[in-house]
Write a protein that holds these residues in place. Structure first.
Motif, mmCIF file in Angstrom:
data_model
loop_
_atom_site.group_PDB
_atom_site.id
_atom_site.type_symbol
_atom_site.label_atom_id
_atom_site.label_comp_id
_atom_site.label_asym_id
_atom_site.label_seq_id
_atom_site.Cartn_x
_atom_site.Cartn_y
_atom_site.Cartn_z
ATOM 1 N N HIS A 1 -20.535 -1.598 -1.483
ATOM 2 C CA HIS A 1 -21.631 -1.869 -0.550
ATOM 3 C C HIS A 1 -21.934 -3.369 -0.466
ATOM 4 O O HIS A 1 -22.645 -3.808 0.425
ATOM 5 C CB HIS A 1 -22.914 -1.150 -1.009
ATOM 6 N N TYR A 2 -21.454 -4.163 -1.419
ATOM 7 C CA TYR A 2 -21.837 -5.567 -1.523
ATOM 8 C C TYR A 2 -20.672 -6.552 -1.429
ATOM 9 O O TYR A 2 -20.810 -7.631 -0.892
ATOM 10 C CB TYR A 2 -22.556 -5.822 -2.860
ATOM 11 N N PHE A 3 -19.547 -6.180 -2.041
ATOM 12 C CA PHE A 3 -18.448 -7.137 -2.157
ATOM 13 C C PHE A 3 -17.317 -6.822 -1.177
ATOM 14 O O PHE A 3 -17.117 -5.679 -0.783
ATOM 15 C CB PHE A 3 -17.898 -7.146 -3.587
ATOM 16 N N ALA A 4 -16.594 -7.864 -0.811
ATOM 17 C CA ALA A 4 -15.498 -7.715 0.144
ATOM 18 C C ALA A 4 -14.159 -7.948 -0.549
ATOM 19 O O ALA A 4 -14.101 -8.466 -1.660
ATOM 20 C CB ALA A 4 -15.684 -8.705 1.286
ATOM 21 N N ARG A 5 -13.090 -7.560 0.140
ATOM 22 C CA ARG A 5 -11.740 -7.739 -0.404
ATOM 23 C C ARG A 5 -10.838 -8.271 0.703
ATOM 24 O O ARG A 5 -11.175 -8.238 1.882
ATOM 25 C CB ARG A 5 -11.173 -6.420 -0.936
ATOM 26 N N MET A 6 -9.672 -8.723 0.324
ATOM 27 C CA MET A 6 -8.675 -9.040 1.339
ATOM 28 C C MET A 6 -7.279 -8.747 0.807
ATOM 29 O O MET A 6 -7.037 -8.729 -0.394
ATOM 30 C CB MET A 6 -8.776 -10.503 1.785
ATOM 31 N N HIS A 7 -6.383 -8.483 1.734
ATOM 32 C CA HIS A 7 -4.967 -8.318 1.410
ATOM 33 C C HIS A 7 -4.194 -9.442 2.086
ATOM 34 O O HIS A 7 -4.511 -9.790 3.214
ATOM 35 C CB HIS A 7 -4.434 -6.992 1.976
ATOM 36 N N VAL A 8 -3.211 -9.997 1.406
ATOM 37 C CA VAL A 8 -2.293 -10.903 2.099
ATOM 38 C C VAL A 8 -0.923 -10.226 2.186
ATOM 39 O O VAL A 8 -0.399 -9.721 1.198
ATOM 40 C CB VAL A 8 -2.159 -12.292 1.425
ATOM 41 N N ALA A 9 -0.380 -10.252 3.401
ATOM 42 C CA ALA A 9 0.881 -9.551 3.665
ATOM 43 C C ALA A 9 2.050 -10.486 3.397
ATOM 44 O O ALA A 9 2.601 -11.090 4.302
ATOM 45 C CB ALA A 9 0.887 -9.056 5.108
ATOM 46 N N VAL A 10 2.414 -10.623 2.119
ATOM 47 C CA VAL A 10 3.550 -11.490 1.787
ATOM 48 C C VAL A 10 4.802 -10.691 1.429
ATOM 49 O O VAL A 10 5.846 -11.267 1.168
ATOM 50 C CB VAL A 10 3.243 -12.447 0.597
ATOM 51 N N ALA A 11 4.666 -9.348 1.396
ATOM 52 C CA ALA A 11 5.743 -8.528 0.836
ATOM 53 C C ALA A 11 6.311 -7.546 1.861
ATOM 54 O O ALA A 11 5.931 -6.389 1.894
ATOM 55 C CB ALA A 11 5.201 -7.770 -0.383
ATOM 56 N N PRO A 12 7.221 -7.998 2.696
ATOM 57 C CA PRO A 12 7.722 -7.105 3.753
ATOM 58 C C PRO A 12 8.778 -6.095 3.287
ATOM 59 O O PRO A 12 8.873 -5.011 3.858
ATOM 60 C CB PRO A 12 8.316 -8.074 4.778
ATOM 61 N N ALA A 13 9.558 -6.429 2.274
ATOM 62 C CA ALA A 13 10.672 -5.549 1.899
ATOM 63 C C ALA A 13 10.184 -4.341 1.114
ATOM 64 O O ALA A 13 9.204 -4.416 0.386
ATOM 65 C CB ALA A 13 11.689 -6.320 1.064
ATOM 66 N N CYS A 14 10.905 -3.228 1.266
ATOM 67 C CA CYS A 14 10.581 -2.056 0.461
ATOM 68 C C CYS A 14 11.851 -1.479 -0.144
ATOM 69 O O CYS A 14 12.939 -1.650 0.393
ATOM 70 C CB CYS A 14 9.850 -0.992 1.282
ATOM 71 N N ASN A 15 11.685 -0.804 -1.287
ATOM 72 C CA ASN A 15 12.835 -0.252 -1.976
ATOM 73 C C ASN A 15 12.886 1.278 -1.933
ATOM 74 O O ASN A 15 13.732 1.890 -2.580
ATOM 75 C CB ASN A 15 12.859 -0.740 -3.441
ATOM 76 N N ILE A 16 11.935 1.884 -1.204
ATOM 77 C CA ILE A 16 11.981 3.334 -1.031
ATOM 78 C C ILE A 16 11.541 3.673 0.395
ATOM 79 O O ILE A 16 11.034 2.814 1.120
ATOM 80 C CB ILE A 16 11.062 4.105 -2.023
#
Lengths: 92, 493
Positions: free
Chosen positions: B51-66
């Motif tokens: 309710h009070y704090f925020a977050r963020m994601h940075v999209a640095v990881a495009p590859a996937c292994n599954i």
């Protein structure tokens, strides 16, 4: 003798680090294979490394111009099912 | 800073062995102090904090292994909000700039996560370069990562070096036969491995990684996607297993599957769970461990409070023009975080005091679901028509508990290509199915009538009031009006 990345590539980077010959490079509009460097993994691995991690069906072709991962082979979605779903969406 | 212990739970020996989660109390109340201190300002791990704090994601990881059957690597849509979707992939250098720009402009942002759009640990150089620089240049930001677990055992050592004390592993199953219906393939030891064999390796790696993280003292949350008919009955077992190994929180999320996403489940017509099915499963698992119910399944480049996305304000071209003095920003952030913490602590104490003095146990009334429009701070502060989502609370003689959130608008903007046949208002009201009241700061005339027709009582009388208190007041009013009489309910059934 070289594989080829075509326009359906989504630039996910997965193939770049697994290539044993450093033949793949990042460029616009999509990643490319340097045909002079590509060895088709011969002598190094049993399978094409790039095509073994690529998530996009049809994005990598062998030296005969055939998709190494044909439609339906990775997602498990039967191609006719995919076509029907896309046609349905287009109709809206 | 240590929070006072408000419940009677004895000090835990370690991790989750403390106690099981009571479903009526805040999910954090049963955690040992050592864990609560780590998560008290983490919006993804603490319902209270979100309710009070925020977050963020940075999209640095495009590859996937599954490959997962609920994911399509081709997809990128600015109007979509779901895991795996991003607008621009960043280099570690851009990610560091963006994180510091957001931290300076949204001081309540406490957490930076790397969650994709592929698998962070399948991009170890980019992921760890970002973490290494941020732990040096922005030491007041908590770092966390989420992973499918395949490369986790190889990454634990490196993760522990970068001040990362939170890891989320997506574990959808512990049975390879079920896994084969969720994961069509994995890339492992230079081969693509399909079916049960691939799923078995993935499951072994996930479990091994989980054990290694716990041994290092790193907090582990487990995410599971609930897929009806595939793993829904199996997830209680998953919950038991991961809890026994020391995971502190289990987040069961509903499958998102639409044909237009082009995913296996979407195209094949696999349905997601109904809100009731999700709640039943979360309740059945909660006897075994702490369940998380406030997850918004956000994009791999989301920015802001959980229910919002301010990514548009921080695109790379805008960030390039921003001058950030991080030392000054850090001072400002420190003051703001302390003020928020103080507010949260006093509310927590007040709530505990009220629980002691108020006793509703004498009521013989049935539980009621209510929807609340809020943008944070734990108060009712959003106009019905402006709400993008509603928080769902259950009121009963045992008190008020948070159940889930429901999106008011659909996942996309709803342009003509989506073939929408109902108005946004109708969609919103339909999303509130099962609720008997909706609490917001104001409600317009048209929605008021439509809500009443749908059997949902609109209520704008508690603007700027504490959510849980207002929900209880409305509940008591309903009880007084005889609307919750179980005898009457039986008679009319």
């Amino acid at each position: 003798m070289a594989v080829k990345i075509i326009e359906s590539c989504v630039n996910c980077h997965a193939c770049l680090p697994v290539c044993p010959s450093n033949a793949i490079y990042e460029t616009k509009p999509h990643f490319m294979v340097d045909p002079k460097k590509c060895t088709e993994c011969e002598g190094a691995f049993a399978d094409f490394q790039c095509a073994s991690i690529c998530p996009i069906e049809g994005a990598i072709l062998n030296s005969f111009g055939e998709a190494i991962n044909p439609p339906g082979s990775l997602t498990g979605i039967p191609p006719e099912k995919m076509a029907a779903a896309m046609a349905e969406l287009q109709a809206h | 800073m240590q929070l006072p212990v408000l419940n009677d739970a004895p000090a835990a020996k370690s991790g989750c062995s403390a106690s099981s989660c009571g479903t009526t109390d805040s999910q954090m109340d049963s955690l040992p102090d050592s864990i609560r201190e780590k998560v008290q300002n983490h919006p993804c791990y603490s319902e209270d904090a979100h309710h009070y704090f925020a977050r963020m994601h940075v999209a640095v990881a495009p590859a996937c292994n599954i490959q997962c059957h609920y994911c399509n690597r081709k997809y990128d849509c600015a109007n979509e909000s779901r895991p795996g979707v991003v607008s621009e992939v960043l280099t570690p250098d851009q990610a560091v700039k963006k994180t510091m720009a957001v931290a300076a402009n949204i001081p309540q942002m406490t957490v930076l996560g790397i969650a994709g759009p592929g698998d962070p640990l399948a991009n170890p150089e980019k992921t760890f370069e970002t973490f290494r620089r941020l732990s040096e240049e922005a030491p007041d930001i908590k770092l966390c990562v989420s992973t499918n677990g395949l490369a986790l055992p190889d990454s634990v050592e490196e993760l522990s070096k970068h001040n990362i004390d939170h890891v989320t592993i997506t574990i959808n199953c512990v049975d390879p036969e079920i896994g084969a219906k969720i994961y069509p393939w994995i890339f492992w030891n230079n081969r693509r491995i399909k079916g049960v064999k691939g799923a078995k390796i993935l499951i072994e790696q996930q479990q091994k990684g989980l054990e290694m993280l716990i041994a290092k003292g790193i907090l582990v949350k487990v995410n599971s996607v609930m897929i009806p008919g595939i793993n829904d009955e199996h997830l209680a077992e998953v919950s038991r297993v991961v809890k026994s190994k020391g995971a502190f929180l289990h987040n069961v999320m509903p499958l998102i599957a639409e044909a237009e996403h082009g995913t296996f489940y979407g195209v094949m017509g696999q349905r997601g769970p109904t809100p009731d099915e999700l709640q039943d499963l979360q309740d059945s698992c909660s006897g075994d461990m702490n369940m998380m119910r406030h997850c918004r399944q956000c994009r791999a480049d989301a920015v802001g409070m959980l229910g919002e996305d301010r990514g548009d304000e921080f695109t790379m071209d805008k960030i390039e023009d921003m001058e950030i003095d991080y030392q000054a920003a850090m001072e400002k952030r420190k003051v703001i975080h302390a003020a928020i913490q103080e507010e949260m602590d006093s509310k927590r104490l007040e709530k505990a005091r009220k629980v002691e003095t108020q006793n509703f146990a004498s009521l013989r009334t049935r539980p009621v679901l209510m929807a609340v429009a809020t943008s944070g701070q734990g108060v009712i502060n959003v106009h019905f028509g402006h709400a993008k989502e509603f928080l769902i609370y259950e009121a009963s003689p045992e008190g008020v508990r948070f159940i889930s959130h429901r999106k008011a608008d659909q996942y996309c903007g709803g342009d003509v290509s989506c073939g929408e046949t109902e108005s946004t208002l109708q969609t919103t009201i339909r999303s509130l199915a099962g609720c008997e009241a909706v609490l917001c700061s104001k409600v317009g005339y048209e929605p008021w009538e439509m809500l009443e027709q749908a059997g949902i009582m609109p209520n704008g009388e508690h603007a700027m009031e504490n959510i849980e208190e207002a929900v209880m007041v409305v509940y008591l009013e309903m009880a007084k009006a005889g609307k919750l009489d179980t005898e009457q309910l039986r008679a009319s059934a």
